[in-house]
Design a protein around this motif. Structure first.
Motif, PDB file in Angstrom:
ATOM      1  N   ALA A 182       0.836  -1.211   0.000  1.00 49.16           N
ATOM      2  CA  ALA A 182       0.000   0.000   0.000  1.00 49.16           C
ATOM      3  C   ALA A 182       0.862   1.250   0.000  1.00 49.16           C
ATOM      4  O   ALA A 182       1.963   1.272   0.556  1.00 49.16           O
ATOM      5  N   ALA A 183       0.356   2.287  -0.639  1.00 50.10           N
ATOM      6  CA  ALA A 183       1.074   3.554  -0.685  1.00 50.10           C
ATOM      7  C   ALA A 183       1.230   4.113   0.720  1.00 50.10           C
ATOM      8  O   ALA A 183       0.421   3.825   1.610  1.00 50.10           O
ATOM      9  N   PRO A 184       2.286   4.906   0.964  1.00 48.69           N
ATOM     10  CA  PRO A 184       2.477   5.507   2.289  1.00 48.69           C
ATOM     11  C   PRO A 184       1.227   6.260   2.743  1.00 48.69           C
ATOM     12  O   PRO A 184       0.591   6.963   1.955  1.00 48.69           O
ATOM     13  N   GLY A 185       0.864   6.051   3.994  1.00 48.91           N
ATOM     14  CA  GLY A 185      -0.319   6.697   4.544  1.00 48.91           C
ATOM     15  C   GLY A 185      -1.586   5.880   4.395  1.00 48.91           C
ATOM     16  O   GLY A 185      -2.644   6.269   4.901  1.00 48.91           O
ATOM     17  N   THR A 186      -1.500   4.733   3.693  1.00 47.60           N
ATOM     18  CA  THR A 186      -2.654   3.844   3.540  1.00 47.60           C
ATOM     19  C   THR A 186      -2.271   2.440   3.967  1.00 47.60           C
ATOM     20  O   THR A 186      -1.097   2.112   4.087  1.00 47.60           O
ATOM     21  N   CYS A 191     -11.110  -7.539   1.725  1.00 55.15           N
ATOM     22  CA  CYS A 191     -11.800  -7.409   0.448  1.00 55.15           C
ATOM     23  C   CYS A 191     -13.304  -7.287   0.699  1.00 55.15           C
ATOM     24  O   CYS A 191     -13.896  -8.148   1.370  1.00 55.15           O
ATOM     25  N   PRO A 192     -13.967  -6.264   0.182  1.00 63.43           N
ATOM     26  CA  PRO A 192     -15.407  -6.102   0.419  1.00 63.43           C
ATOM     27  C   PRO A 192     -16.257  -7.129  -0.323  1.00 63.43           C
ATOM     28  O   PRO A 192     -17.391  -7.392   0.065  1.00 63.43           O
ATOM     29  N   GLN A 193     -15.705  -7.744  -1.365  1.00 64.57           N
ATOM     30  CA  GLN A 193     -16.499  -8.690  -2.146  1.00 64.57           C
ATOM     31  C   GLN A 193     -16.585 -10.051  -1.483  1.00 64.57           C
ATOM     32  O   GLN A 193     -17.619 -10.702  -1.514  1.00 64.57           O
ATOM     33  N   CYS A 194     -15.475 -10.501  -0.864  1.00 66.05           N
ATOM     34  CA  CYS A 194     -15.476 -11.816  -0.201  1.00 66.05           C
ATOM     35  C   CYS A 194     -15.356 -11.711   1.306  1.00 66.05           C
ATOM     36  O   CYS A 194     -15.219 -12.727   1.987  1.00 66.05           O
ATOM     37  N   ASN A 195     -15.373 -10.482   1.829  1.00 68.62           N
ATOM     38  CA  ASN A 195     -15.262 -10.238   3.275  1.00 68.62           C
ATOM     39  C   ASN A 195     -13.973 -10.805   3.868  1.00 68.62           C
ATOM     40  O   ASN A 195     -13.958 -11.280   5.002  1.00 68.62           O
ATOM     41  N   GLY A 196     -12.919 -10.793   3.067  1.00 67.12           N
ATOM     42  CA  GLY A 196     -11.620 -11.215   3.577  1.00 67.12           C
ATOM     43  C   GLY A 196     -11.364 -12.699   3.520  1.00 67.12           C
ATOM     44  O   GLY A 196     -10.300 -13.161   3.929  1.00 67.12           O
ATOM     45  N   VAL A 222      -7.243  -6.201  -0.064  1.00 63.54           N
ATOM     46  CA  VAL A 222      -7.146  -5.331  -1.235  1.00 63.54           C
ATOM     47  C   VAL A 222      -6.400  -4.056  -0.865  1.00 63.54           C
ATOM     48  O   VAL A 222      -6.395  -3.624   0.297  1.00 63.54           O
ATOM     49  N   VAL A 223      -5.754  -3.497  -1.854  1.00 65.44           N
ATOM     50  CA  VAL A 223      -5.022  -2.244  -1.692  1.00 65.44           C
ATOM     51  C   VAL A 223      -5.665  -1.204  -2.604  1.00 65.44           C
ATOM     52  O   VAL A 223      -5.700  -1.389  -3.824  1.00 65.44           O
ATOM     53  N   ASP A 224      -6.208  -0.164  -2.007  1.00 65.80           N
ATOM     54  CA  ASP A 224      -6.882   0.866  -2.805  1.00 65.80           C
ATOM     55  C   ASP A 224      -5.885   1.717  -3.573  1.00 65.80           C
ATOM     56  O   ASP A 224      -6.119   2.083  -4.721  1.00 65.80           O
TER      57      ASP A 224
END
Length: 387
Positions: A182-186, A191-196, A222-224
């Motif tokens: 993930a980018a710095p600060g995130t 995952c919202p589709q499979c709930n992790g 997931v990484v936004d």
């Protein structure tokens, strides 16, 4: 642990160049040889060698663990007998065309209300009589591979212990995101589709299928906003320095394990370990036998015959050793606690071997003295030879 799909498909003994039934020593020896040959440090930029090194590490991770090896051997015996549940996947196997045990689309057969058949298949994969809710095997977190390195120490460093910097070139946790992707600060999130979970359930009557989540690829995370350095992979190829603590009294050929300093894991899995093989330079005076040190000390003929007290060196100054009267050449005397230090405390012994020095040139006075001694010698030391 439950058998993995890869166990049905890959011959790990063949990967290490061995036959089933190889001893633990043979497995370790083969792994070390192949890991050194295909190590990323020795094959910079060679993708084929890098993949081979990963296969070798995975094979050793299974065969080097007695419990995993036992389960793997059972699975391979099933394959040899033709009982491979994955063989018919996607081609008329369980669940009809396109179904079965995990075909190329990521669909996998699960146990449902199937009675004895469900129990049989469920026991094979460690999930009898229940719906599978864990991540897809092979798609979830996966441990990184182990790395091998070598260090060369002086004898004194082996005695006292040392901290050595080891340079490693290859896959390493991204220096920007620390391996999260993930980018710095995130931060990554479920995952919202499979709930992790990493898989999506599809029910078809008595059968239940799990399909790898297309959103997270089976990782459950997931990484936004991906890291700009590694692109979200969490790893990068670079040279890094690892500090290795060498314990006191380390022996030549000993391997030191540095936990978590191998290649990064994938999909949030833990990193592998670093194994450092130690080479120790010889000492000009001392030899070594396990935790004991050996030393040869020259003494004169009168000292050996009459007895004497002589000073000998140790790792911490000198000590006085008593030579008993009538000491024969080659006799070994033990000085307790003056050997190699032990990592857990204490030390081995110093083994002092006596070498009687025969003079090469005699003065007239010395010659007359020895002749007088010989004249008084009545016993024949060679009588037992019968000559």
């Amino acid at each position: 642990m439950a058998p993995q799909r890869e166990w049905f498909e890959k011959d790990y003994y063949g990967v290490l160049g061995l036959q089933k039934g190889a001893s633990e020593k043979d497995i370790t020896r083969a792994y070390r040889k192949l890991a050194k040959q295909h190590h990323p440090d020795a094959n910079a930029g060679n993708k084929e060698a890098e993949e081979k090194f990963k296969d070798i590490s995975i094979a050793y991770d299974v065969l080097g663990d007695p419990a995993k090896r036992k389960e793997y051997d059972e699975v391979r015996d099933m394959v040899a007998s033709g009982a491979n549940p994955f063989a018919g996947a996607g081609a008329g196997g369980f669940g009809g065309p396109g179904g079965g045990f995990g075909d190329g689309s990521g669909i996998r057969f699960e146990t449902g209300d199937m009675g004895g058949l469900g129990d049989l298949l469920g026991n094979l994969f460690g999930r009898a009589g229940r719906r599978q809710t864990s991540r897809q095997p092979g798609a979830g977190p996966r441990r990184g591979g182990d790395l091998e390195a070598e260090v060369h120490l002086s004898f004194d460093d082996a005695v006292r212990g040392a901290t050595i910097a080891v340079q490693l070139t290859g896959a390493a946790p991204c220096h920007t995101c620390g391996g999260t992707g993930a980018a710095p600060g995130t931060v990554p999130h479920d995952c919202p589709q499979c709930n992790g979970v990493g898989t999506l359930a599809v029910d078809q009557g008595p059968f239940s299928f799990s399909q790898i989540c297309p959103r997270c690829g089976g990782s459950g995370r997931v990484v936004d906003k991906p890291c700009p350095t590694c692109g979200g992979g969490g790893a990068e190829s670079r040279t890094r320095e690892v500090k290795v603590r060498i314990p006191v009294g380390v022996a030549a050929g000993q391997r030191v394990r540095v936990k978590g300093k191998g290649t990064p894991g994938s999909n949030g899995g833990p990193p592998g370990d670093l194994y450092v093989t130690v080479h120790v330079a010889p000492h000009p005076l001392f030899g070594r036998r396990a935790d004991d040190l050996t030393l040869r000390v020259p003494v004169t003929f009168p000292e050996a015959a009459l007895g004497a007290e002589v000073k000998v060196p140790t790792l911490d100054g000198s000590v006085t050793v008593r030579i008993p009267p009538g000491t024969a050449p080659g006799k070994t005397l033990r000085v307790r606690g003056r050997g190699m230090p032990k990592a857990g405390g204490g030390a081995g012994d110093l083994l002092v071997t006596v070498d009687v020095v025969v003079p090469q040139a005699l003065s007239d006075e010395q010659r007359q003295a020895l002749q007088a001694l010989a004249a008084t010698e009545s016993a024949n030391p060679r009588a037992h030879l019968g000559v």
